[in-house]
Design a protein around this motif. Structure first.
Motif, mmCIF file in Angstrom:
data_model
loop_
_atom_site.group_PDB
_atom_site.id
_atom_site.type_symbol
_atom_site.label_atom_id
_atom_site.label_comp_id
_atom_site.label_asym_id
_atom_site.label_seq_id
_atom_site.Cartn_x
_atom_site.Cartn_y
_atom_site.Cartn_z
ATOM 1 N N GLY A 19 57.545 46.459 29.249
ATOM 2 C CA GLY A 19 56.282 47.087 29.652
ATOM 3 C C GLY A 19 56.529 47.988 30.841
ATOM 4 N N ASN A 20 55.508 48.715 31.238
ATOM 5 C CA ASN A 20 55.640 49.638 32.367
ATOM 6 C C ASN A 20 55.181 48.963 33.662
ATOM 7 N N GLY A 21 54.950 49.752 34.694
ATOM 8 C CA GLY A 21 54.529 49.187 35.973
ATOM 9 C C GLY A 21 53.221 48.427 35.874
ATOM 10 N N HIS A 22 52.307 48.933 35.083
ATOM 11 C CA HIS A 22 51.034 48.221 34.913
ATOM 12 C C HIS A 22 51.262 46.818 34.354
ATOM 13 N N ALA A 23 52.232 46.678 33.478
ATOM 14 C CA ALA A 23 52.555 45.357 32.927
ATOM 15 C C ALA A 23 53.027 44.430 34.041
ATOM 16 N N ALA A 24 53.868 44.945 34.931
ATOM 17 C CA ALA A 24 54.351 44.109 36.043
ATOM 18 C C ALA A 24 53.206 43.739 36.978
ATOM 19 N N TRP A 25 52.284 44.662 37.210
ATOM 20 C CA TRP A 25 51.087 44.337 37.997
ATOM 21 C C TRP A 25 50.365 43.137 37.398
ATOM 22 N N GLU A 26 50.136 43.221 36.092
ATOM 23 C CA GLU A 26 49.378 42.147 35.432
ATOM 24 C C GLU A 26 50.185 40.847 35.424
ATOM 25 N N ARG B 152 45.842 55.744 45.834
ATOM 26 C CA ARG B 152 45.091 55.210 44.715
ATOM 27 C C ARG B 152 45.750 54.020 44.020
ATOM 28 N N PHE B 153 47.002 53.735 44.324
ATOM 29 C CA PHE B 153 47.676 52.702 43.538
ATOM 30 C C PHE B 153 47.168 51.298 43.833
ATOM 31 N N ALA B 154 46.740 51.040 45.060
ATOM 32 C CA ALA B 154 46.166 49.713 45.342
ATOM 33 C C ALA B 154 44.884 49.512 44.533
ATOM 34 N N HIS C 32 54.237 49.317 48.728
ATOM 35 C CA HIS C 32 55.199 49.675 49.778
ATOM 36 C C HIS C 32 55.094 51.187 49.998
ATOM 37 N N VAL C 33 55.253 51.932 48.922
ATOM 38 C CA VAL C 33 54.996 53.376 48.942
ATOM 39 C C VAL C 33 53.872 53.660 47.964
ATOM 40 N N ASP C 34 52.821 54.281 48.456
ATOM 41 C CA ASP C 34 51.787 54.735 47.529
ATOM 42 C C ASP C 34 52.191 56.115 47.018
ATOM 43 N N THR C 35 52.389 56.203 45.709
ATOM 44 C CA THR C 35 52.968 57.398 45.110
ATOM 45 C C THR C 35 52.002 58.580 45.108
ATOM 46 N N SER C 36 50.712 58.318 45.228
ATOM 47 C CA SER C 36 49.756 59.432 45.242
ATOM 48 C C SER C 36 49.769 60.148 46.593
ATOM 49 N N VAL D 272 53.889 42.778 46.788
ATOM 50 C CA VAL D 272 54.188 44.170 47.131
ATOM 51 C C VAL D 272 54.596 44.959 45.884
ATOM 52 N N ASP D 273 53.964 46.108 45.716
ATOM 53 C CA ASP D 273 54.299 47.050 44.650
ATOM 54 C C ASP D 273 55.422 47.957 45.162
ATOM 55 N N CYS D 274 56.621 47.750 44.629
ATOM 56 C CA CYS D 274 57.772 48.594 44.991
ATOM 57 C C CYS D 274 58.171 49.479 43.827
ATOM 58 N N ILE D 275 57.210 49.851 43.014
ATOM 59 C CA ILE D 275 57.541 50.626 41.813
ATOM 60 C C ILE D 275 58.138 51.974 42.213
ATOM 61 N N ALA D 276 57.566 52.614 43.219
ATOM 62 C CA ALA D 276 58.101 53.911 43.635
ATOM 63 C C ALA D 276 59.292 53.772 44.581
ATOM 64 N N SER D 277 59.338 52.692 45.328
ATOM 65 C CA SER D 277 60.262 52.654 46.470
ATOM 66 C C SER D 277 61.587 51.958 46.201
ATOM 67 N N SER E 163 61.220 50.324 35.689
ATOM 68 C CA SER E 163 62.571 50.830 35.435
ATOM 69 C C SER E 163 62.720 52.316 35.718
ATOM 70 N N GLN E 164 61.603 53.059 35.718
ATOM 71 C CA GLN E 164 61.707 54.518 35.559
ATOM 72 C C GLN E 164 61.635 55.320 36.844
ATOM 73 N N LYS E 165 61.847 54.674 37.979
ATOM 74 C CA LYS E 165 61.804 55.454 39.224
ATOM 75 C C LYS E 165 63.161 55.314 39.907
ATOM 76 N N GLY E 166 63.251 54.553 40.988
ATOM 77 C CA GLY E 166 64.560 54.442 41.649
ATOM 78 C C GLY E 166 65.627 53.802 40.780
HETATM 79 C C1 PLP Z 1 54.492 54.669 38.991
HETATM 80 C C2 PLP Z 1 53.746 53.666 39.795
HETATM 81 C C3 PLP Z 1 52.891 52.717 39.222
HETATM 82 C C4 PLP Z 1 52.570 52.699 37.763
HETATM 83 O O1 PLP Z 1 53.653 52.482 36.944
HETATM 84 P P1 PLP Z 1 53.477 52.702 35.369
HETATM 85 O O2 PLP Z 1 54.841 52.501 34.830
HETATM 86 O O3 PLP Z 1 52.958 54.085 35.185
HETATM 87 O O4 PLP Z 1 52.517 51.677 34.878
HETATM 88 C C5 PLP Z 1 52.302 51.785 40.042
HETATM 89 N N1 PLP Z 1 52.513 51.765 41.372
HETATM 90 C C6 PLP Z 1 53.306 52.678 41.965
HETATM 91 C C7 PLP Z 1 53.496 52.623 43.452
HETATM 92 C C8 PLP Z 1 53.945 53.649 41.204
HETATM 93 O O5 PLP Z 1 54.724 54.565 41.801
#
Ligand code: PLP
Length: 402
Positions: A68-75, A95-97, A146-150, A175-180, A200-203
């Motif tokens: 799954g993507n980041g949203h899956a990890a959130w859930e 906006r990510f929080a 950790h980093v808000d991507t918006s 902590v959301d480290c998806i971007a960081s 998986s798709q960022k750092g």
């Molecule tokens: C990209 C991102 C998400 C969302 O990830 P998806 O794979 O699009 O679901 C959530 N939080 C942060 C900080 C992101 O950078």
């Protein structure tokens, strides 16, 4: 300037904040026939991923992998930690929080949001007050990016832990480290983080499609007290599987795992400290350039205070419609795709056309960042947008260590 001759052919740069640039080694590792999912190489290789992922997050605790993507990890993180009706406190620096809080609502939790605007980090005093007001400890988890991507705001996670400890609040720090992760320095255990989510798709430089939840024993204890955990998201069988099949609650994401193996090899060959230093140097080059452009024109960094800027993504303000025009120019004329502004809507700019973002996460080098900045320089000239002179030179000075 004539726009009839496009220079967009040749190798392009997708400079958006995820998905990030995929290394050839990762692509090649994925280019293979379907492997046996019952025994053999894939099964043995999968075992090696867990310790190497933990090294990236700087934890000796646990990691579960999700298809799954980041949203899956959130859930997934919420499903293992928050019972229906429980309160969660989301700290918003973009906006990510809100996105994560929205997922919390979906699993039956009751989110409370503290909003710190779009150019500032979490205010520790306001955070402490919110925790102190919760005298009965109804808040079960604190959610923060950790980093808000918006906005490209970076939060001081160790300081948030300090506040929780000072006021003796038992909520989990999630902590959301998806971007960081793999870009900005992050230390799960040393900073006292209970749960980390990433994708998986960022750092991590792998295509979107798998994501990760790291958690410590405190978080795992909370999971054990929940009346039930949805079977798919349950992290317990994913870290202690009875059969290989349990790792992923079904068929393994075979090719993503091979891609991840190659990416982790690259990360550990370079070394995580060296990777942080590379991202830091490249980010500083970007900041130096933008500061020069901004000396005589509308372009500026969204985050003024360098202490709270991400090294993975940069949000820029230039005023509508320049942001949208610049993105269109660099993509169509130069083969350089810049990120959209998101989450910065206002009355006079409902589509965020006054913003754009640079993704500089993962597989990025000095020549790519200089190319990115040179591309923006060309766009500013072509579109007649006023700007200070000498920006790319300022970046080059940072790149060369000046
Ligand atoms: C990209 C991102 C998400 C969302 O990830 P998806 O794979 O699009 O679901 C959530 N939080 C942060 C900080 C992101 O950078």
């Amino acid at each position: 300037m004539s726009s009839s001759t496009s220079l967009a052919n040749g190798r392009s740069y997708l400079a958006i904040p995820g998905p990030s640039v995929i290394p050839d080694a990762v692509l090649q590792a994925m280019h293979r026939p379907a492997p046996n999912i019952y025994e053999g190489g894939l099964v043995a290789m999968t075992e090696t991923l867990f310790p190497d992922l933990k090294r990236v997050a700087r934890t000796r605790h646990h990691v579960a992998i999700y298809v799954g993507n980041g949203h899956a990890a959130w859930e997934a993180a919420l499903a293992n930690t928050v019972a229906p009706g429980a309160k969660v406190l989301a700290l918003a620096t973009g906006r990510f929080a809100y996105g994560w809080a929205n997922m919390a609502e979906g699993v039956g939790a009751v989110p409370q949001i503290l909003d710190f605007g779009r150019r500032n980090a979490v205010d520790l005093n306001r955070f402490a007050e919110a925790l102190q007001a919760d005298t009965r400890h109804g808040i079960k988890a604190v959610l923060v990016a950790h980093v808000d991507t918006s906005t490209s705001v970076l939060n001081d996670i160790a300081a948030l832990r300090g506040v929780l400890d000072d006021v003796r609040h038992p909520a989990l720090l999630m902590v959301d480290c998806i971007a960081s992760l793999g870009c900005d320095r992050f230390e799960m255990d040393a900073w006292g983080v209970d749960v980390v989510v990433t994708g998986s798709q960022k750092g991590l430089m792998v295509p979107p499609g798998i994501s990760f939840v790291f958690f410590n024993d405190k978080a795992d204890m909370v999971r054990q007290t929940l009346p039930r955990v949805s079977r798919y998201w349950d992290w317990a069988p994913r870290i202690r599987p009875e059969a290989y099949y349990n790792y992923f609650s079904g068929t393994a994401p075979t090719h993503h795992l091979y891609g991840l193996r190659a990416a982790l090899d690259m990360i550990h060959d370079e070394g995580i400290e060296a990777i942080w230093a590379r991202h830091d140097r490249l980010a500083r080059a970007i900041w130096a350039a933008v500061n020069v452009w901004g000396q005589d024109g509308p372009l500026q960094l969204n985050v003024m205070n360098p202490d709270i800027r991400s090294r993975a993504v940069t949000c820029l303000r230039i005023g509508a419609p320049h942001g949208a025009n610049l993105r269109r120019y660099t993509a169509s004329q130069l083969g350089l795709t810049l990120g959209l502004g998101i989450g910065m809507e206002s009355g006079d700019d409902p589509n965020c056309d006054g913003y754009f973002r640079f993704g500089h996460m993962g597989h990025v080098s000095g020549q790519m960042i200089l190319g990115l900045l040179g591309g923006v320089q060309a766009g500013l000239i072509a579109l007649d947008i006023p700007h200070g002179k000498g920006a790319v030179e300022a970046a080059a000075l940072v790149i060369t260590g000046g």
